[in-house]
Design a protein around this motif. Structure first.
Motif, PDB file in Angstrom:
ATOM      1  N   ILE A 183       4.565   6.322  -6.515  1.00 60.06           N
ATOM      2  CA  ILE A 183       3.873   6.562  -7.947  1.00 60.06           C
ATOM      3  C   ILE A 183       2.801   7.529  -8.025  1.00 60.06           C
ATOM      4  O   ILE A 183       3.578   8.197  -8.777  1.00 60.06           O
ATOM      5  CB  ILE A 183       2.603   5.084  -8.470  1.00 60.06           C
ATOM      6  CG1 ILE A 183       3.328   4.476  -7.768  1.00 60.06           C
ATOM      7  CG2 ILE A 183       2.543   5.300  -9.184  1.00 60.06           C
ATOM      8  CD1 ILE A 183       2.578   2.637  -7.986  1.00 60.06           C
ATOM      9  N   ILE A 184       2.735   8.102  -6.744  1.00 61.61           N
ATOM     10  CA  ILE A 184       1.408   9.837  -7.326  1.00 61.61           C
ATOM     11  C   ILE A 184       2.544  10.644  -7.122  1.00 61.61           C
ATOM     12  O   ILE A 184       3.004  11.114  -8.132  1.00 61.61           O
ATOM     13  CB  ILE A 184       0.356  10.015  -5.996  1.00 61.61           C
ATOM     14  CG1 ILE A 184      -0.342   8.689  -6.479  1.00 61.61           C
ATOM     15  CG2 ILE A 184       0.526  11.302  -6.316  1.00 61.61           C
ATOM     16  CD1 ILE A 184      -1.073   9.251  -5.292  1.00 61.61           C
ATOM     17  N   ARG A 224      -7.008   7.149 -10.764  1.00 58.67           N
ATOM     18  CA  ARG A 224      -6.818   5.802 -10.893  1.00 58.67           C
ATOM     19  C   ARG A 224      -5.728   5.254 -10.417  1.00 58.67           C
ATOM     20  O   ARG A 224      -5.961   4.298  -9.830  1.00 58.67           O
ATOM     21  CB  ARG A 224      -6.720   5.860 -12.625  1.00 58.67           C
ATOM     22  CG  ARG A 224      -6.080   4.548 -13.227  1.00 58.67           C
ATOM     23  CD  ARG A 224      -6.273   4.532 -14.716  1.00 58.67           C
ATOM     24  NE  ARG A 224      -4.701   4.849 -15.405  1.00 58.67           N
ATOM     25  CZ  ARG A 224      -3.708   4.210 -14.848  1.00 58.67           C
ATOM     26  NH1 ARG A 224      -3.684   3.288 -14.508  1.00 58.67           N
ATOM     27  NH2 ARG A 224      -2.764   4.589 -14.881  1.00 58.67           N
ATOM     28  N   THR A 225      -5.058   6.009 -10.200  1.00 59.62           N
ATOM     29  CA  THR A 225      -3.956   5.146  -9.431  1.00 59.62           C
ATOM     30  C   THR A 225      -4.637   5.297  -7.470  1.00 59.62           C
ATOM     31  O   THR A 225      -3.989   4.238  -7.144  1.00 59.62           O
ATOM     32  CB  THR A 225      -2.633   5.829  -9.041  1.00 59.62           C
ATOM     33  OG1 THR A 225      -1.718   6.484 -10.497  1.00 59.62           O
ATOM     34  CG2 THR A 225      -1.391   5.072  -8.039  1.00 59.62           C
ATOM     35  N   VAL A 226      -4.952   5.322  -7.383  1.00 54.71           N
ATOM     36  CA  VAL A 226      -5.726   5.954  -5.723  1.00 54.71           C
ATOM     37  C   VAL A 226      -6.325   5.188  -5.633  1.00 54.71           C
ATOM     38  O   VAL A 226      -6.316   3.842  -5.142  1.00 54.71           O
ATOM     39  CB  VAL A 226      -5.510   7.800  -5.629  1.00 54.71           C
ATOM     40  CG1 VAL A 226      -6.652   7.298  -3.827  1.00 54.71           C
ATOM     41  CG2 VAL A 226      -4.342   8.493  -5.357  1.00 54.71           C
ATOM     42  N   ILE A 284      -7.284  -2.088  -3.748  1.00 50.34           N
ATOM     43  CA  ILE A 284      -5.665  -3.760  -3.075  1.00 50.34           C
ATOM     44  C   ILE A 284      -5.884  -3.313  -1.817  1.00 50.34           C
ATOM     45  O   ILE A 284      -6.230  -4.693  -1.368  1.00 50.34           O
ATOM     46  CB  ILE A 284      -4.182  -3.091  -3.569  1.00 50.34           C
ATOM     47  CG1 ILE A 284      -4.135  -3.104  -5.193  1.00 50.34           C
ATOM     48  CG2 ILE A 284      -3.384  -3.715  -2.963  1.00 50.34           C
ATOM     49  CD1 ILE A 284      -3.383  -2.188  -5.386  1.00 50.34           C
ATOM     50  N   ALA A 285      -6.381  -2.132  -1.167  1.00 49.89           N
ATOM     51  CA  ALA A 285      -6.466  -2.200   0.723  1.00 49.89           C
ATOM     52  C   ALA A 285      -7.427  -3.068   0.577  1.00 49.89           C
ATOM     53  O   ALA A 285      -7.918  -3.881   0.970  1.00 49.89           O
ATOM     54  CB  ALA A 285      -6.929  -0.558   0.466  1.00 49.89           C
ATOM     55  N   LEU A 327       0.994  -1.640  -0.243  1.00 46.49           N
ATOM     56  CA  LEU A 327      -0.093  -0.036   0.024  1.00 46.49           C
ATOM     57  C   LEU A 327       0.423   1.304   0.176  1.00 46.49           C
ATOM     58  O   LEU A 327      -0.162   2.194   0.046  1.00 46.49           O
ATOM     59  CB  LEU A 327      -1.368  -0.192   0.757  1.00 46.49           C
ATOM     60  CG  LEU A 327      -1.922  -1.290   1.152  1.00 46.49           C
ATOM     61  CD1 LEU A 327      -2.728  -1.278   2.375  1.00 46.49           C
ATOM     62  CD2 LEU A 327      -2.415  -0.984   0.091  1.00 46.49           C
ATOM     63  N   MET A 328       2.287   1.325   0.850  1.00 49.29           N
ATOM     64  CA  MET A 328       2.918   2.633   0.106  1.00 49.29           C
ATOM     65  C   MET A 328       3.626   2.665  -0.270  1.00 49.29           C
ATOM     66  O   MET A 328       4.210   4.138  -0.734  1.00 49.29           O
ATOM     67  CB  MET A 328       4.025   1.835   1.629  1.00 49.29           C
ATOM     68  CG  MET A 328       3.588   2.541   3.143  1.00 49.29           C
ATOM     69  SD  MET A 328       4.450   2.254   3.957  1.00 49.29           S
ATOM     70  CE  MET A 328       4.847   0.813   4.946  1.00 49.29           C
ATOM     71  N   ALA A 329       3.481   1.922  -2.114  1.00 49.65           N
ATOM     72  CA  ALA A 329       4.405   2.123  -2.925  1.00 49.65           C
ATOM     73  C   ALA A 329       3.294   2.789  -4.001  1.00 49.65           C
ATOM     74  O   ALA A 329       3.099   4.015  -4.755  1.00 49.65           O
ATOM     75  CB  ALA A 329       4.032   1.485  -3.577  1.00 49.65           C
TER      76      ALA A 329
END
Length: 122
Positions: A74-75, A89-91, A97-98, A68-70
């Motif tokens: 990325i942002i 989209r990334t968030v 995933i979370a 999750l810290m990845a």
């Protein structure tokens, strides 16, 4: 992140990053310590179960937190490249995933508890 030039600026920036990490790790270890102290007063079996539970939870917590810290770097990369439109989209993917991992862990916990309930008959 700001660019630093002097040693004192580098140390200041390091401490800004380092402090929350140390506090969170100390809180996690404190939780395990308090659990161990409390279960040790109850019985030897409870103490053994707490030790096994803490030993199993540590790697799970580290690996799932790492996944999750990845999202944060990325942002940062997207902002640095000027691709702000992909942040949503990334968030969203990070949230999927979370939630997926949370459902998976809850299901695993449910089945382990149900198996233990069935085995002990209580």
């Amino acid at each position: 992140m700001e660019q630093t030039f002097t040693r004192s600026e580098k140390w200041r920036q390091f401490l800004v990053i380092f402090t929350p990490v140390v506090i969170s790790q100390l809180m996690l270890f404190s939780m395990a310590l308090i659990d161990t102290m409390m279960s040790g007063h109850y019985s030897n079996e409870a103490l053994a179960g707490t030790a096994i539970g803490n030993s199993l939870w540590g790697p799970f917590n580290a690996s799932l937190s790492g996944l999750l810290m990845a999202v944060t770097p990325i942002i940062s990369q997207l902002i640095g490249r000027g691709e702000g439109h992909d942040i949503k989209r990334t968030v969203s993917n990070g949230l999927y995933i979370a939630v997926g991992l949370a459902v998976l862990l809850l299901a695993l916990n449910f089945f382990i508890c149900a198996f233990d309930f069935e085995r002990n008959g209580t």
